[in-house]
Design an enzyme around this catalytic site. Sequence first.
Site, PDB file in Angstrom:
ATOM      1  NE  ARG A 231      29.559  54.486  26.572  1.00 34.54           N
ATOM      2  CZ  ARG A 231      29.176  53.222  26.745  1.00 34.54           C
ATOM      3  NH1 ARG A 231      29.631  52.533  27.774  1.00 34.54           N
ATOM      4  NH2 ARG A 231      28.369  52.634  25.888  1.00 34.54           N
TER       5      ARG A 231
ATOM      6  CD  GLU B  75      36.506  53.204  26.565  1.00 35.45           C
ATOM      7  OE1 GLU B  75      36.555  53.286  27.807  1.00 35.45           O
ATOM      8  OE2 GLU B  75      35.701  52.459  25.971  1.00 35.45           O
TER       9      GLU B  75
ATOM     10  CG  HIS C 145      34.235  49.525  27.519  1.00 37.40           C
ATOM     11  ND1 HIS C 145      34.031  50.789  27.064  1.00 37.40           N
ATOM     12  CD2 HIS C 145      32.995  49.027  27.764  1.00 37.40           C
ATOM     13  CE1 HIS C 145      32.738  51.059  27.020  1.00 37.40           C
ATOM     14  NE2 HIS C 145      32.082  49.988  27.450  1.00 37.40           N
TER      15      HIS C 145
END
Length: 331
Positions: free
Chosen positions: A233, A262, A294
């Site tokens: 993360r 993000e 991601h």
Amino acid sequence: MEILAFGVQADEKPLIERAFGDQEEVRCLDVFLNEDTAPIAAGHEIVSTSVNADHGAAVLEVLAAGGTRMVAQRSTGFNNVDLDTAERLGMTVARVSYYSPYSVAEFAWALAMAVNRRIVRASIRTRDFDFRLDGLMGRDLHGRTAGVLGTGKIGEAFARIAHGFGMRLLGWDVAENPACAELGMRYVPKDELLARSDLITLHVPLMAETRHLIDAAALKSMRDDAILINSSRGGLIDTAALVGELRAGRFAGVGLDVYEAEAGLFFLDKSLEAVEDDTLARLVTFPNVLVTSHQAYYTEDAVGQIVDATVRNVLDYREGRRSENVLVPRS
Ligand SMILES: NC(=O)c1ccc[n+]([C@@H]2O[C@H](COP(=O)([O-])OP(=O)(O)OC[C@H]3O[C@@H](n4cnc5c(N)ncnc54)[C@H](O)[C@@H]3O)[C@@H](O)[C@H]2O)c1
């Protein structure tokens, strides 16, 4: 009654439609759940959401007012879900607690090898018929040290691959994983791991205690020629501090599949818009940095498992069953 699925990628849509089959009718939207899009869910008892959806209080209130009783999140981490508000609103929230850890661990390795061996730069050069090797020198990983922060399912899968490369293994976690110890991993304090590792990879969840786990001091304690990989993360790293270290010419390579700001960027095409995020804009200019959006989980296998688990979560809700995937109600 139709289920509304937010944030569905084009590759994912046929998998979702096939998995629900004729058990449930599902409508897929490419927009992500947030304050602007939440009103679309009005009249849908069940909505399904993707990574980076906004599950904050304001959004949950709008969903509840529109009649939504269940949120089936198609991801694992739930740092972005206001569980207290969901509970107060009497909603059921379920996540996917398990899917292929290999998807993420293998991708973390892809980032590690790409930055170590300058693969992206090499590819750009050869497309331009520039076949020089200057600036492309990497390092053998055999015999070097991999430091794994978070030795759960993904950390263990990463460590197995590191073991295959012939690396020494250091680990840091609140709970030791015997499978990692069997590979020869030595658990050490975080500072020691950061100071001694050639390759550092993050696999802890994002929580209050782990936010900016890699802060300015942690970055300073790392070797100048370390490789840092984050496929967990974005909030685990203080990105502004990282940019500062990169400006000073530190680190052999940094591979980031996640970024702390993000949401609202990753998974979207922003190529024709003015860049507003100066930190990200600076980050992608460093020759030793590779940023992906991601995508570590994005394999046929993992997405298939996520979709299957989401169908099970919906059917469990319909039939009043409880599984380990249910976050709310808490008991
Ligand atoms: N980039 C992606 O596509 C992607 C996909 C899936 C998961 N992830 C991230 O990867 C993370 C790890 O996933 P996993 O399946 O291996 O989870 P896991 O629960 O199996 O492992 C997490 C490990 O972190 C440890 N941990 C928890 N809190 C800690 C703390 N405060 N200090 C030190 N260690 C702590 C746990 O003991 C556990 O061993 C997830 O939380 C998620 O954020 C990213």
